[in-house]
Design an enzyme around this catalytic site. Structure first.
Site, mmCIF file in Angstrom:
data_model
loop_
_atom_site.group_PDB
_atom_site.id
_atom_site.type_symbol
_atom_site.label_atom_id
_atom_site.label_comp_id
_atom_site.label_asym_id
_atom_site.label_seq_id
_atom_site.Cartn_x
_atom_site.Cartn_y
_atom_site.Cartn_z
ATOM 1 N N SER A 31 -4.398 4.111 -3.795
ATOM 2 C CA SER A 31 -3.849 3.715 -2.498
ATOM 3 C C SER A 31 -2.973 4.774 -1.858
ATOM 4 C CB SER A 31 -3.086 2.387 -2.613
ATOM 5 O OG SER A 31 -3.098 1.737 -1.369
ATOM 6 N N SER A 32 -3.515 5.966 -1.739
ATOM 7 C CA SER A 32 -2.819 7.009 -0.992
ATOM 8 C C SER A 32 -2.619 6.591 0.456
ATOM 9 C CB SER A 32 -3.613 8.319 -1.062
ATOM 10 O OG SER A 32 -4.935 8.139 -0.566
ATOM 11 N N GLU A 74 -4.497 -0.261 9.131
ATOM 12 C CA GLU A 74 -5.698 0.096 8.374
ATOM 13 C C GLU A 74 -6.917 -0.684 8.870
ATOM 14 O OE1 GLU A 74 -6.899 1.359 3.882
ATOM 15 O OE2 GLU A 74 -4.836 1.273 4.566
ATOM 16 N N TYR A 93 -17.712 -1.986 0.550
ATOM 17 C CA TYR A 93 -16.545 -2.858 0.604
ATOM 18 C C TYR A 93 -16.764 -3.963 1.637
ATOM 19 C CZ TYR A 93 -11.532 -4.037 0.641
ATOM 20 O OH TYR A 93 -10.319 -4.678 0.544
ATOM 21 N N SER A 145 0.633 17.670 8.318
ATOM 22 C CA SER A 145 0.659 17.378 6.887
ATOM 23 C C SER A 145 0.318 18.610 6.081
ATOM 24 C CB SER A 145 -0.344 16.265 6.550
ATOM 25 O OG SER A 145 -1.664 16.778 6.568
ATOM 26 N N GLY A 170 -8.548 9.150 -2.730
ATOM 27 C CA GLY A 170 -9.871 8.696 -3.139
ATOM 28 C C GLY A 170 -9.963 8.229 -4.565
ATOM 29 N N THR A 182 -9.430 -9.903 -4.600
ATOM 30 C CA THR A 182 -8.912 -11.252 -4.376
ATOM 31 C C THR A 182 -8.001 -11.315 -3.153
ATOM 32 O OG1 THR A 182 -7.206 -10.716 -5.997
ATOM 33 C CG2 THR A 182 -9.059 -12.030 -6.769
ATOM 34 N N ASP A 198 -2.121 -3.575 -1.090
ATOM 35 C CA ASP A 198 -1.686 -2.196 -1.312
ATOM 36 C C ASP A 198 -0.340 -1.921 -0.657
ATOM 37 O OD1 ASP A 198 -4.114 -2.026 -2.543
ATOM 38 O OD2 ASP A 198 -5.047 -0.747 -1.022
#
Length: 394
Positions: free
Chosen positions: A134-135, A168, A232, A73, A130, A41, A180
């Site tokens: 929402s990493s 993003e 998506y 990282s 994954g 939405t 997110d």
């Protein structure tokens, strides 16, 4: 702050020192999120009801005396280096596109990238990748609050959410909405964030799981998904086509009463995509009203209806997700649904505290019987949003 988060912070500090040979000037963190209800939405200008969770991404950061950015990282062996003068979307890819994309996007929201210092950043996280938790937004939000602080930008939280979304969309290439990042930046303990994705107005709604004797169980199917892939984007295109045919700016502008006209004008697949969005928006509003009036123990049927709509109308579920939902409900959960963008990821099951072990056992057994990979099951609690956790020893 929990012991687990403190351990994560220590790991980020140690990782920074190991990779860059000096200490960080500070630690910032941001949570992953679970969407209680309101799926797909957000990019239709609609309503969502996410909560920040007690799984976080921590960034250790120190500024430099030159124009160089270096990012590293715990989940990648390489250290990526780029100059602020070359910080354009076309030069960014891989996992480092998330933090570097945020730095670029801050420039689109007023930061003078010709005047700010470079920096070094090290990322560690216990948000599953994954899983639909929402990493990516956790990483974007942690970096956004860190750079907002060290660059002295004074941007508010809703603007930082838009920064993360732009990174993003434009840099990573995933056509996601703003939910997110908003959840990761605005979340509060034992509460959900009621977000209007058109006006960007946000209201914190008490959830009250503990007084109700309920837990939110996550069932990570370990079926990985990617928002940058076709499923998506195809759903988003269907929604835009449906809105265009219906003569409205976005599907947010349709109500359940408009569905008969939509069915007459649209092909079957587009109609079902539209029907999911229209009914899901209404379910978000109904869930907010129910939380305020009757409490969280009364929202189970709305969660169930949301999953059916995603499975049948939006067609974004997966066999593993459907099995998780059906099994959890049969074992005692009062409501369950897949959460996140779909095509894999996680389901949530609102479960009486005393039945959590039974639901977990039933799901594990069902997955084994069907020959599916063993899912990861864990309880999450609604947590505070992004924070400056600690100063370093830089």
């Amino acid at each position: 702050m929990t012991a687990a988060i403190s351990a994560l912070e220590r790991a980020a500090q140690a990782g920074f020192a190991s990779r860059f040979d000096h200490g960080a000037m500070g630690l910032w963190s941001a949570p992953g999120r679970v969407n209680l209800i309101g799926e797909h939405t957000d990019y239709n200008d609609g309503f969502v009801l996410p909560l920040a969770i007690d799984r976080r991404t921590v960034v250790a950061l120190a500024t430099r005396n030159d124009r160089i950015i270096r990012v590293a990282s715990s989940f990648a062996s390489e250290t990526v280096e780029v100059s602020l003068d070359e910080l354009v979307p076309e030069n960014l890819d891989g996992w480092s596109a998330y933090p570097l994309g945020v730095a670029w996007a801050l420039g689109q929201f007023g930061a003078d990238l010709s005047a700010v210092p470079g920096f070094e950043i090290y990322v560690d996280s216990n948000v599953p990748v994954g899983a639909g938790l929402s990493s990516s937004a956790a990483l974007e939000s942690a970096v956004a609050v860190a750079l907002n602080d060290v660059w002295g930008l004074k941007l508010d939280r809703l603007t930082l959410a838009r920064v993360g979304q732009l990174a993003e969309n434009r840099v990573v290439g995933a056509p996601t909405g703003i939910m997110d990042q908003s959840a990761s930046l605005l979340g509060r303990t034992d509460a959900v964030v009621f977000l209007d994705c058109r006006s960007l107005s946000a209201e914190v709604i008490p959830l009250g799981l503990n007084p109700a004797g309920l837990e939110l169980l996550i069932i990570d199917t370990r079926v990985s998904h990617s928002h940058a892939t076709g499923g998506y984007a195809a759903r988003r295109a269907s929604c835009e086509a449906g809105a265009h045919t219906m003569g409205v700016p976005a599907l947010r502008d349709l109500s359940v009463d408009d569905l008969p006209r939509a069915q007459a004008l649209l092909d079957d697949e587009t109609f079902r995509r539209v029907r999911h969005i229209v009914t899901e928006n209404q379910r978000v509003l109904d869930t907010v009203q129910t939380l305020r009036g009757s409490g969280c123990a009364a929202i189970g049927a709305l969660l169930d209806a949301s999953h059916r709509s995603m499975r049948d109308d939006f067609e974004i579920s997966a066999p593993e997700l459907d099995l998780a939902v059906v099994t959890a409900r049969a074992a005692g959960a009062i409501g369950a649904r897949m959460t996140g963008g779909g095509f894999g990821g996680a389901a949530i099951a609102l479960t009486p505290t005393e039945l959590v072990p039974a639901v977990q056992a039933a799901v594990l057994a069902a997955f084994a019987t069907h020959g599916f990979a063993t899912p990861d099951l864990f309880v999450v609690h609604a947590a505070d949003g992004a924070t400056h956790d600690a100063d370093g020893e830089h």
